[in-house]
Design a protein around this motif. Structure first.
Motif, PDB file in Angstrom:
ATOM      1  N   SER A   5      -8.264  52.993  15.553  1.00 48.75           N
ATOM      2  CA  SER A   5      -7.436  52.628  16.615  1.00 48.75           C
ATOM      3  C   SER A   5      -6.543  51.430  16.587  1.00 48.75           C
ATOM      4  O   SER A   5      -5.248  51.655  16.956  1.00 48.75           O
ATOM      5  CB  SER A   5      -8.392  52.375  17.921  1.00 48.75           C
ATOM      6  N   ARG A   6      -6.817  50.514  15.722  1.00 45.30           N
ATOM      7  CA  ARG A   6      -6.040  49.385  15.301  1.00 45.30           C
ATOM      8  C   ARG A   6      -4.697  49.792  14.623  1.00 45.30           C
ATOM      9  O   ARG A   6      -3.643  49.350  14.916  1.00 45.30           O
ATOM     10  CB  ARG A   6      -6.641  48.321  14.563  1.00 45.30           C
ATOM     11  N   GLU A   7      -5.007  50.634  13.567  1.00 43.09           N
ATOM     12  CA  GLU A   7      -3.986  51.270  12.714  1.00 43.09           C
ATOM     13  C   GLU A   7      -3.064  51.923  13.492  1.00 43.09           C
ATOM     14  O   GLU A   7      -1.854  51.853  13.449  1.00 43.09           O
ATOM     15  CB  GLU A   7      -4.532  51.822  11.692  1.00 43.09           C
ATOM     16  N   ASP A  52      -7.488  53.859  23.039  1.00 48.09           N
ATOM     17  CA  ASP A  52      -7.321  53.067  21.922  1.00 48.09           C
ATOM     18  C   ASP A  52      -7.405  51.652  22.864  1.00 48.09           C
ATOM     19  O   ASP A  52      -6.763  51.214  23.668  1.00 48.09           O
ATOM     20  CB  ASP A  52      -6.102  53.014  21.463  1.00 48.09           C
ATOM     21  N   ARG A 145     -10.325  39.068  18.661  1.00 48.79           N
ATOM     22  CA  ARG A 145      -9.695  39.979  17.557  1.00 48.79           C
ATOM     23  C   ARG A 145     -10.920  40.043  16.567  1.00 48.79           C
ATOM     24  O   ARG A 145     -11.000  41.039  16.056  1.00 48.79           O
ATOM     25  CB  ARG A 145      -8.792  38.950  16.944  1.00 48.79           C
ATOM     26  N   ASP A 150     -11.538  47.042  13.995  1.00 49.81           N
ATOM     27  CA  ASP A 150     -10.663  48.186  13.846  1.00 49.81           C
ATOM     28  C   ASP A 150     -10.604  48.725  15.158  1.00 49.81           C
ATOM     29  O   ASP A 150      -9.885  49.889  15.273  1.00 49.81           O
ATOM     30  CB  ASP A 150     -10.767  48.977  12.667  1.00 49.81           C
ATOM     31  N   GLY A 152      -9.024  48.108  18.078  1.00 51.82           N
ATOM     32  CA  GLY A 152      -7.720  47.921  18.534  1.00 51.82           C
ATOM     33  C   GLY A 152      -7.102  46.649  18.542  1.00 51.82           C
ATOM     34  O   GLY A 152      -7.233  46.106  17.448  1.00 51.82           O
ATOM     35  N   ILE A 153      -6.215  46.370  19.252  1.00 53.56           N
ATOM     36  CA  ILE A 153      -5.443  45.116  19.071  1.00 53.56           C
ATOM     37  C   ILE A 153      -5.861  44.191  20.362  1.00 53.56           C
ATOM     38  O   ILE A 153      -6.126  44.499  21.381  1.00 53.56           O
ATOM     39  CB  ILE A 153      -3.823  45.459  19.095  1.00 53.56           C
TER      40      ILE A 153
END
Length: 166
Positions: A5-7, A52, A145, A150, A152-153
């Motif tokens: 999801s982060r990518e 996400d 964070r 990974d 998400g943001i």
């Protein structure tokens, strides 16, 4: 190969092509989380719906006492109307004059019913005396964070007085 999801989110934000269109909400409303998702937090809501993750968290700002002395906020409760809207007034006293606004809220959201800035003179008071932070604690952003990994943001913003109404 599927992206995390982060990518996926970072690829889309970089204006490149992710493995699929990212899916996220701008922000989870407390009413929706309580009423339709059994009180889930943002993490559980995203997981449950397969979104996400975009988790909002902002720094904790520090202010110098002399800055805050020039921006004194007094709140006056105006009660709740027949529709369940709760209203209050805010009077902000500065060395140059007083600003005034009215805010209402209900189970869903809050909104300004009378904006803070109504004239050029109001803006000049706000511009001159509105407190600006002298520093920021970013530890909560770092904690979120780390928790996200990974999944998400983190979404945040630089110092701002909030979502304005004028």
């Amino acid at each position: 190969m599927a992206m995390t999801s982060r990518e996926r989110m970072l690829t889309a934000l970089d204006n490149k092509r992710p493995d699929r269109l990212p899916c996220q909400v701008h922000g989870w409303m407390d009413y929706y989380l309580k009423t339709y998702l059994g009180g889930a937090d943002w993490y559980k809501a995203n997981r449950r719906l397969g979104f996400d993750y975009a988790i909002y968290v902002s720094p904790t700002y520090r202010y110098e006492p002399e800055t805050l002395e020039k921006w004194q906020v007094k709140t006056v409760d105006l009660g709740t109307d027949a529709d369940g809207n709760h209203t209050h007034e805010e009077f902000i006293t500065t060395p140059g004059g007083t600003l005034h606004k009215v805010v209402s809220r209900n189970a869903f959201t809050a909104w300004d019913t009378e904006p803070l800035l109504k004239t050029i003179a109001d803006f000049e008071l706000w511009d001159r005396y509105s407190p600006e932070p002298s520093g920021a604690d970013l530890s909560e952003i770092a904690r979120v964070r780390e928790k996200l990994g990974d999944l998400g943001i983190v979404r945040s913003h630089p110092f701002s007085p909030g979502q304005g109404s004028p």
